[in-house]
Design a protein around this motif. Structure first.
Motif, mmCIF file in Angstrom:
data_model
loop_
_atom_site.group_PDB
_atom_site.id
_atom_site.type_symbol
_atom_site.label_atom_id
_atom_site.label_comp_id
_atom_site.label_asym_id
_atom_site.label_seq_id
_atom_site.Cartn_x
_atom_site.Cartn_y
_atom_site.Cartn_z
ATOM 1 N N GLY A 75 9.951 -4.153 -3.922
ATOM 2 C CA GLY A 75 8.659 -3.606 -3.526
ATOM 3 C C GLY A 75 8.712 -2.453 -2.556
ATOM 4 O O GLY A 75 7.686 -1.829 -2.270
ATOM 5 N N PHE A 96 6.750 0.243 -0.487
ATOM 6 C CA PHE A 96 5.353 -0.172 -0.309
ATOM 7 C C PHE A 96 5.224 -1.267 0.743
ATOM 8 O O PHE A 96 4.113 -1.680 1.085
ATOM 9 N N THR A 144 0.311 -5.848 3.889
ATOM 10 C CA THR A 144 -0.169 -4.513 4.234
ATOM 11 C C THR A 144 0.264 -4.178 5.648
ATOM 12 O O THR A 144 0.291 -5.040 6.528
ATOM 13 N N SER A 203 0.623 1.217 3.920
ATOM 14 C CA SER A 203 1.457 0.763 2.806
ATOM 15 C C SER A 203 1.061 -0.667 2.445
ATOM 16 O O SER A 203 1.085 -1.558 3.302
ATOM 17 N N THR A 204 0.715 -0.876 1.174
ATOM 18 C CA THR A 204 0.198 -2.175 0.739
ATOM 19 C C THR A 204 0.760 -2.540 -0.624
ATOM 20 O O THR A 204 0.900 -1.671 -1.493
ATOM 21 N N TRP A 205 1.117 -3.814 -0.822
ATOM 22 C CA TRP A 205 1.477 -4.304 -2.149
ATOM 23 C C TRP A 205 0.821 -5.654 -2.418
ATOM 24 O O TRP A 205 0.509 -6.411 -1.498
ATOM 25 N N SER A 229 1.330 -8.982 -5.313
ATOM 26 C CA SER A 229 2.212 -9.564 -6.322
ATOM 27 C C SER A 229 1.581 -10.835 -6.871
ATOM 28 O O SER A 229 1.169 -11.718 -6.106
ATOM 29 N N PHE A 269 3.057 -6.572 -10.274
ATOM 30 C CA PHE A 269 3.132 -6.009 -8.923
ATOM 31 C C PHE A 269 2.360 -4.692 -8.886
ATOM 32 O O PHE A 269 2.443 -3.883 -9.816
ATOM 33 N N GLY A 329 1.321 -1.477 -5.921
ATOM 34 C CA GLY A 329 1.472 -0.986 -4.559
ATOM 35 C C GLY A 329 0.834 0.369 -4.366
ATOM 36 O O GLY A 329 0.705 1.155 -5.318
ATOM 37 N N TRP A 381 1.710 5.507 -5.685
ATOM 38 C CA TRP A 381 1.339 4.198 -6.214
ATOM 39 C C TRP A 381 2.379 3.724 -7.225
ATOM 40 O O TRP A 381 3.153 4.507 -7.769
ATOM 41 N N ARG A 382 2.404 2.413 -7.429
ATOM 42 C CA ARG A 382 3.348 1.812 -8.377
ATOM 43 C C ARG A 382 2.697 0.615 -9.062
ATOM 44 O O ARG A 382 1.970 -0.163 -8.438
ATOM 45 N N THR A 402 5.968 4.579 -11.347
ATOM 46 C CA THR A 402 5.814 5.086 -9.987
ATOM 47 C C THR A 402 5.321 6.522 -10.028
ATOM 48 O O THR A 402 5.901 7.364 -10.717
#
Length: 423
Positions: free
Chosen positions: A154, A157, A268, A303-305, A307, A319, A321, A359-360, A381
């Protein structure tokens, strides 16, 4: 304070007086892991290109983007071996340890022979409701990870760092605990005038500090905490000592919910700089003082992801991000007419200072046959870059540390396979 003093006195007494001892149990573990990866364009990545960061911006020559070129590789260099030491007791104190490594070192780019390197090595002592850990371990803000099998887990992110630390955990109840840590830098380091280096914290002589609260009940877990880092980007200017220093604060939040075969996670962080945790950030010079010292201003980035995972024998994972670079808090030194020299901004070595957003999206499928697993992952990505501008013959960014000319998105498609045997 009284409780901490009591714990310290008890520990000293136990180490100086006669006590009963229970031997430790040793348990070896690890896995043999092969990655197979295909990318549609040139990118920034490490560990024989398996640890993916960002796609590179356009490199136009004669109207041809030289970075728009595919690549492929596969290798087993991330195979791992570890040892857990458990069960040792001394006068009621429980002592555990871990030492772990993999075959990462020795590879330059995609060339070389992988050598065994240290990942983690720490010992823990605890009694009752407290526990003290010392050694090299996961940074408290990086320990909770998404369920993707990608080597980057990850990043960028979310924070990613294994580092020397001393960590204290105190349980306040069945559901609530506190974590405090003093942290150093080794592999994952701050940016600065001499590139990425641990010298900035070395001469700053101030450990990175973390304080957090953990809450767990049923299938729900929450962590909230903050990280404080104070470093010296310069300690002399070649002629005299200087008093440079920059201090940054980065709060974070982690949430997790598990029910049956379903798991959901979110992390986050709003980071000032943060490049020492593999985030897309840094800091820049904001002022030159009369005594020769510099003042600095950090970037701010969110930065945030998220899952999501379902399944056991066959696992489906999604996932997502997002990273947003908000630029520096103050204007960069040397600014004029909305621009400042890019050289006055020290940014993550795994990214580029003209990166504004990213972003991803990563769907993953893993099938498990006992301890044997194989899977496939699609990692999409995309990064928003702005063009650097030449001002007075100097490569420049916007004066707040953001590139704002000709904003454009660059995308990489990665298809990755996994074959893994765990023992």
């Amino acid at each position: 304070m009284k409780r901490i003093i009591t714990i310290a006195v008890t520990l000293v007494m136990a180490l100086t007086l006669g006590a009963q001892e229970k031997p430790a149990n040793l348990k070896f573990y690890g896995f043999i892991r092969n990655f197979f990866a295909f990318d549609t364009r040139e990118s920034v990545s490490g560990t024989e290109d398996f640890f993916y960061y960002v796609p590179k911006d356009k490199n136009m020559v004669n109207d041809v983007d030289l970075n728009a070129h595919p690549s492929f590789r596969f290798a087993a260099l991330t195979s791992r071996l570890g040892l857990d030491i458990q069960g040792y007791e001394f006068d009621g104190f429980k002592v555990t340890g871990k030492i772990e490594g993999d075959f990462y070192a020795g590879v330059s780019g995609v060339t070389g022979t992988a050598q065994f390197r240290l990942r983690q090595a720490f010992a823990t002592i605890g009694k009752g409701d407290w526990k003290l850990t010392a050694g090299q371990a996961w940074h408290p803000m990086a320990a909770d990870m998404p369920d993707v099998f990608s080597l980057n887990t990850g990043a960028p992110f979310g924070p990613f760092s294994r580092t020397p630390l001393v960590k204290f955990d105190l349980s306040l109840s069945e559901s609530i605990s506190l974590t405090a840590a003093g942290i150093w830098q080794m592999q994952y380091t701050s940016a600065g005038p001499e590139g990425a280096s641990a010298n900035y914290i070395k001469y700053g002589m101030t450990p990175e500090a973390y304080l957090g609260v953990n809450f767990t009940t049923g299938g729900f877990t929450a962590r909230v905490g903050g990280d404080l880092l104070s470093i010296k980007p310069r300690w002399n200017d070649g002629k005299q000592k200087v008093s440079d220093r920059i201090t940054t604060v980065s709060p974070f939040l982690f949430l997790q919910y598990k029910s049956g075969l379903f798991s959901a996670k979110l992390k986050t962080i709003f980071a000032q700089a943060g490049e020492h945790m593999n985030l897309n950030g840094g800091y820049g010079i904001s002022k030159v003082n009369d005594d020769g010292s510099y003042e600095y201003t950090p970037t701010q980035n969110s930065s945030t992801w998220v899952s999501l995972m379902y399944g056991k024998k066959t696992q489906a994972i999604l996932f997502g991000g997002f990273v947003k670079n908000f630029g520096t808090i103050e204007q960069l030194y040397g600014y004029k007419d909305g621009y400042a020299p890019a050289s006055n901004l020290y940014f993550s070595k795994n990214s580029f200072s003209n990166m504004n957003a990213m972003w991803r999206l990563t769907p993953t499928v893993i099938h498990n046959i006992g301890k044997f697993s194989f899977g496939v992952e699609y990692e999409l990505t995309s990064v928003q870059y702005g063009d650097y501008k030449t001002v007075g013959g100097v490569k420049s960014l916007g004066d707040w540390g953001l590139a704002h000319d000709n904003l454009h998105w660059i995308t990489n498609h990665r298809v990755q396979g996994l074959v893994k045997f765990t023992f």
